[in-house]
Enzyme design. Structure first.
Site, PDB file in Angstrom:
ATOM      1  N   ARG A 225     -10.582 -11.191   1.393  1.00  0.00           N
ATOM      2  CA  ARG A 225     -11.487 -12.167   0.781  1.00  0.00           C
ATOM      3  C   ARG A 225     -10.881 -13.575   0.781  1.00  0.00           C
ATOM      4  O   ARG A 225     -11.609 -14.562   0.724  1.00  0.00           O
ATOM      5  CB  ARG A 225     -11.858 -11.703  -0.628  1.00  0.00           C
TER       6      ARG A 225
ATOM      7  N   LYS B  67       0.827  -1.194   0.000  1.00  0.00           N
ATOM      8  CA  LYS B  67       0.000   0.000   0.000  1.00  0.00           C
ATOM      9  C   LYS B  67       0.873   1.260   0.000  1.00  0.00           C
ATOM     10  O   LYS B  67       2.039   1.218   0.415  1.00  0.00           O
ATOM     11  CB  LYS B  67      -0.866   0.027   1.268  1.00  0.00           C
TER      12      LYS B  67
END
Length: 506
Positions: free
Chosen positions: A356, A282
């Site tokens: 996920r 990130k």
């Protein structure tokens, strides 16, 4: 969290003597029509003759009654309390045809009570409130959550600030309402504490042990799978995501089983204790916010324990994956294929879409328990903030259950908006080498694509819901209402409202 104050019920119409040793009296006001003074809301017996003068005094000091506005009015000996804090509730709640533009009455009271608690924080030890005469449970929740402060990592001040130690509540409602509202607030605060704990102290094993402590205190059974048990059982998603960290992953299973449950509900919550993005790292800016990437897990742990303490007639089995997503020589890579729990293979195109992957494992395992419903919650996508802003969770899943959960979420005060799972987006998750990819090759409908990915792991006959709480679970702005900066405790109240509704109606 600071210690909770003692609560006392005063009845519907106490006299002015109830204020004899109070530091402040909290009253609710609404805007008057046109240019008229604000209008008092709730019981006024404790105000005595001051009740007639107070609206004009509030207006004189600039108060209008708009939502969460606070106005301090010196009483100059007119009543026992030296100060009246008038807090705005805003306009009367709108009808159902306005799509939630104005909060309902309970949420107005929660926010007003929270704003009052924040305004009096460090200034008043004993407070009397008449907001409880409007909605007792909401006033309790708002006051306790508005008074919340996370100070575990701060030096003790040289002179101890005034702490709120006693709240006297004007109104009826009974001890059962008081006990329930207090318990709800305590577990919302527990979730906030978990989210606010920095990731150097809340890594997967530490989180698992704190979950165990909370669960055992509430009479909930606990099972913790370490990295060896995860490998033996084939939890490829959890192991893949957690493989880059020196602090290995965990999976926690919590079970609350009352004697005569109406239904069985599976809960799943994302517990990424810190998310660097892994190899797909990130940007540095705001990466510290990723201390909150385990908010879904915190909410599920707290809600399961809360359901047990409330004695809800519904069996709850929570499956909570915990991992730290780090870049290292052992980290999973873009291009890897993970074999998930149950056998589905996933091509990893972006290691920052890690939530996920751990959730796919957990959902597949949860469905083996043959639940009547499955509710999963996670800080899954930045796209949730783009679509719905920082305060409204996205609610996806089986249509009927989705709409039921969204309605309950709004009533509980957490908010929520039902969102679709368009079938045409599924093809964008097709993989060249595996059963599916973990992301698409475009940026459209990112929140919905996350839900579609998770749907692949839900058993066909299980009604299910995915709550994306990426924004609502962690407040990066200033405090508002009963919501502090940092962890908010969303979606503890939503989950418990759903469990309670299922216990009552199936």
């Amino acid at each position: 969290m600071s210690s909770s104050p003692d609560l006392e019920l005063l009845g519907a119409e106490p006299g002015a003597d109830a204020l004899s040793d109070a530091d402040a009296l909290v009253v609710g006001v609404r805007p008057g029509e046109g240019a008229s003074d604000p209008v008092l809301v709730g019981p006024t017996s404790v105000l005595g003759e001051l009740a007639d003068e107070l609206p004009g005094l509030v207006a004189l000091l600039g108060g209008s009654g708009k939502a969460e506005e606070t106005t301090q009015v010196p009483t100059r000996g007119a009543i026992g309390a030296p100060v009246v804090l008038a807090v705005g509730l805003g306009k009367e709640p709108a009808g159902e045809d306005t799509a939630g533009e104005t909060p309902d009455l309970a949420e107005q009271v929660r926010r007003a009570a929270g704003a009052a608690a924040r305004a009096l924080h460090g200034k008043a030890a004993h407070v009397v409130t008449t907001l409880s005469g409007v909605d007792l449970a909401a006033a309790i929740e708002g006051t306790l959550l508005g008074d919340y402060e996370f100070t575990a990592y701060k030096k003790a001040p040289e002179s101890a600030p005034t702490e709120l130690t006693r709240v006297a509540l004007v109104g009826d409602g009974g001890q059962a309402t008081l006990t329930r509202a207090t318990t709800v607030a305590r577990y919302v605060a527990a979730a906030r504490d978990l989210v606010n704990t920095p990731p150097n102290d809340l890594y997967p094993d530490a989180f698992a042990q704190r979950a165990r402590t909370l669960a055992e205190a509430a009479g909930v059974s606990v099972e913790v799978l370490d990295e060896h048990a995860l490998a033996e059982a084939g939890y490829g998603g959890v192991l893949g995501v957690g493989g880059g960290s020196s602090r290995p992953p965990r999976l926690v299973r919590l079970t609350y089983a009352p004697a005569h449950p109406v239904k069985k509900v599976a809960l799943v919550g994302k517990g990424i204790t810190f998310d660097t993005g892994g190899i797909s790292i990130k940007p540095a800016a705001n990466m510290d916010h990723m201390t909150s990437d385990m908010s879904g897990a915190a909410g599920v742990v707290a809600a399961t324990c809360l359901a047990a303490e409330l004695g809800l007639d519904v069996e709850v089995v929570a499956t909570v994956p915990m991992a730290e997503n780090m870049p290292s020589g052992t980290a999973y890579r873009p291009g890897d294929v993970l074999r998930m729990y149950g056998g589905t293979t996933v091509e990893v195109l972006n290691t920052d879409a890690e939530g996920r992957l751990v959730l796919g494992d957990a959902i597949a395992r949860a469905c083996e328990d043959s639940p009547d419903y499955l509710l999963e919650t996670s800080t899954l996508t930045g796209a949730q903030l783009v679509a719905l802003g920082s305060r409204t969770p996205g609610v996806m899943g089986t249509d009927a259950f989705r709409d039921r959960v969204a309605t309950l979420a709004v009533a509980a005060g957490d908010g929520g908006w039902a969102m679709p799972l368009p079938e045409e987006l599924r093809a964008d998750l097709d993989s060249r080498v595996a059963d599916l990819a973990n992301v698409t090759n475009h940026r459209f409908g990112g929140m919905l694509v996350g839900g579609i990915f998770l749907r692949e792991f839900v058993a066909d006959d299980v009604p299910w819901v995915h709550l994306d709480i990426a924004g609502p679970s962690f407040n990066t702005g200033g405090p508002h209402g009963y919501t502090p900066k940092g962890g908010t405790g969303v979606p503890v109240r939503t989950i418990v409202a759903v469990l309670d509704d299922i216990a009552r109606h199936g």
